[in-house]
Scaffold this active site. Structure first.
Site, PDB file in Angstrom:
ATOM      1  CG  HIS A  80      27.421 -12.772   6.037  1.00 52.36           C
ATOM      2  ND1 HIS A  80      28.372 -11.858   5.667  1.00 52.36           N
ATOM      3  CD2 HIS A  80      28.003 -13.531   7.006  1.00 52.36           C
ATOM      4  CE1 HIS A  80      29.481 -12.061   6.365  1.00 52.36           C
ATOM      5  NE2 HIS A  80      29.281 -13.074   7.180  1.00 52.36           N
ATOM      6  CG  PHE A 119      34.782 -17.773   1.399  1.00 52.59           C
ATOM      7  CD1 PHE A 119      35.470 -17.164   0.366  1.00 52.59           C
ATOM      8  CD2 PHE A 119      35.452 -18.718   2.160  1.00 52.59           C
ATOM      9  CE1 PHE A 119      36.779 -17.496   0.078  1.00 52.59           C
ATOM     10  CE2 PHE A 119      36.764 -19.049   1.892  1.00 52.59           C
ATOM     11  CZ  PHE A 119      37.427 -18.441   0.850  1.00 52.59           C
ATOM     12  CB  CYS A 120      29.190 -13.816   2.291  1.00 50.99           C
ATOM     13  SG  CYS A 120      29.592 -12.561   1.101  1.00 50.99           S
ATOM     14  CB  ALA A 121      30.397 -17.910   5.803  1.00 54.38           C
TER      15      ALA A 121
END
Ligand code: PLP
Length: 432
Positions: free
Chosen positions: A132, A380-382
């Protein structure tokens, strides 16, 4: 009292000794009673502190002073330490003579700073697979963003990007932001090839090196990227500093990232009222306020340690442990490793997987409670990437809790036992 130059020159250990970490031997309590040596396998989130980093920070602490704003002895020494850190980082990433090397708070901060500095009307290209921090700053700062589909191979990544660049109107400023190594799969992205395709179309390239720089040499000139961004806390230097290094032209023309002291040359009352500001040039323009000199020193110390360790020191050892982990997990039928480019793709030691019958969170808790192993669970911020890979991995949500993966990652100082313990624990929890 010693000078900072003397105080920060710890003996230059080489090889694995240069990369000793402070957390070696730390124990963790087990829910089942007793304790065990903690197996830190979440380096991709935040890596442990290198002893060398800690020693250099401790050596400078008594000499700490203000930076760029004092004439006293310690102010001058500390200013020297800060600018010396900048030179060390510049050398570490192979910065070109006229590149800027900015100290920021983190990769997220670096990429937001760059987003704020892009010329108005810049078209930004990003793969949907990005973290992100590399995905979101561009639209947030008002740029026109083109999301590129997740590729199935490095070659497809280059072809997808090249096809998108071909749609650009001539003369429009454009940027590709791409990761060097995925924070989900660990897979390496074809940075050099993407940069060549981008530059053929007049597109500049920002490399998100947050996961690459702890494991591989990153050289701006060699990769021919325009900017590189990374975080100290993933580079064994968790003192709140990050780096943005690269071309100065857009940075020098942009409004300062923060308005305040240190970023100005001249501030006067404007004749008609209000304030007239002449902003500083160079790094100072975007580093308003008192800088985090300890963070900068820590990053530089980590760069020195990795350089002293010698070429290939992290990569060779890590490749062996990565093989043990992936080969071990592959023998457990309930385990699915998440991958975009396939099992044989070159990668850094970051491995995400699911285990049939377990939620990611449940598995991560069991690994911690019963085996003293620290991993990460989640998206995982993805999120676009992990949701896609979970779908492809056939994760069906019949376990408790939301769909998530578990990620194991490691690096300097990771003993083989931590990796083999993880494989054994997953095997037992999977009932294999
Ligand atoms: N980019 C990648 C590939 C990452 O893995 C991360 C953090 O996990 C970031 C960017 C953001 O780093 P930070 O949280 O240090 O800003």
């Amino acid at each position: 009292m010693s000078t900072p130059a003397q105080s920060v020159s710890a003996p230059a250990a080489t090889g694995d000794d240069a990369l000793a970490v402070l957390s070696a031997g730390v124990t963790a309590p087990l829910a089942t009673g007793g304790e065990v040596e903690y197996a830190a396998l979440d380096y991709a989130a935040s890596a442990p502190v290198l002893r060398r980093v800690w020693d250099e920070v401790a050596a400078h602490a008594p000499l700490y002073g203000s930076v760029h704003r004092g004439t006293g002895h310690l102010s001058r020494l500390t200013t020297g330490v800060f600018e010396d850190a900048r030179r060390t980082v510049a050398g570490f990433v192979g910065a070109r003579a006229d590149d800027r090397v900015l100290f920021t708070r983190s990769t997220t901060d670096s990429l937001n700073l760059l987003a704020a500095a892009l010329p108005a009307g810049t078209r930004v290209f990003v793969f949907e697979t990005e973290h992100h921090a590399a995905l979101l700053p561009w639209a947030h700062h008002g740029h026109d963003v083109t999301w590129l589909d997740a590729p199935a191979s490095p070659a497809e990544a280059v072809a997808t990007a090249a096809a998108a660049f071909a749609t650009l109107p001539a003369g429009r400023p454009a940027l590709l932001c791409v990761t060097g190594a995925s924070n989900v799969t660990g897979e390496l992205w074809p940075v050099r090839e993407l940069a060549a395709a981008a530059h053929r179309s007049g597109v500049r390239v920002a490399l998100d090196a947050a996961q690459l720089v702890p494991h591989r040499r990153v050289d701006i000139g060699d990769l021919d990227v325009d900017w590189v961004a990374f975080s100290g806390h993933k580079l064994y230097a968790p003192f709140g500093s990050g780096v943005l290094a690269g071309r100065g032209d857009w940075l020098d023309r942009a409004a300062p990232y923060l308005a305040g002291g240190g970023a100005t040359r001249l501030v006067t009352r404007a004749p008609g009222g209000g304030v007239a500001v002449e902003w500083a040039a160079g790094e100072a323009r975007h580093e308003a306020g008192s800088p985090n000199v300890i963070g900068a020193l820590a990053v530089a110390a980590a760069c020195r340690a990795l350089t002293d360790a010698g070429p290939g020191t992290p990569a060779g050892r890590e490749r062996h442990l990565l093989g043990l982990l992936r080969d071990g997990l592959a023998t457990i039928p309930a385990v699915r490793e998440l991958s975009l480019f396939g099992a044989d793709a070159e990668r850094v030691p970051v491995v995400s997987f699911t285990v049939e019958g377990w939620s990611g969170d449940g598995l991560a808790r069991a690994l911690s409670d019963r085996y003293g192993i620290g991993v990460r669970a989640g998206l995982f911020c993805a999120q676009p990437l992990v949701r896609r890979l979970l779908g492809e991995a056939g994760a069906d949500g019949d376990c408790e809790g939301p769909l998530q993966a578990v990620r194991a990652s490691f690096g300097a100082g990771t003993p083989e036992e931590h990796v083999t313990r993880l494989v054994t624990a997953v095997r037992r929890l999977a009932g294999a």
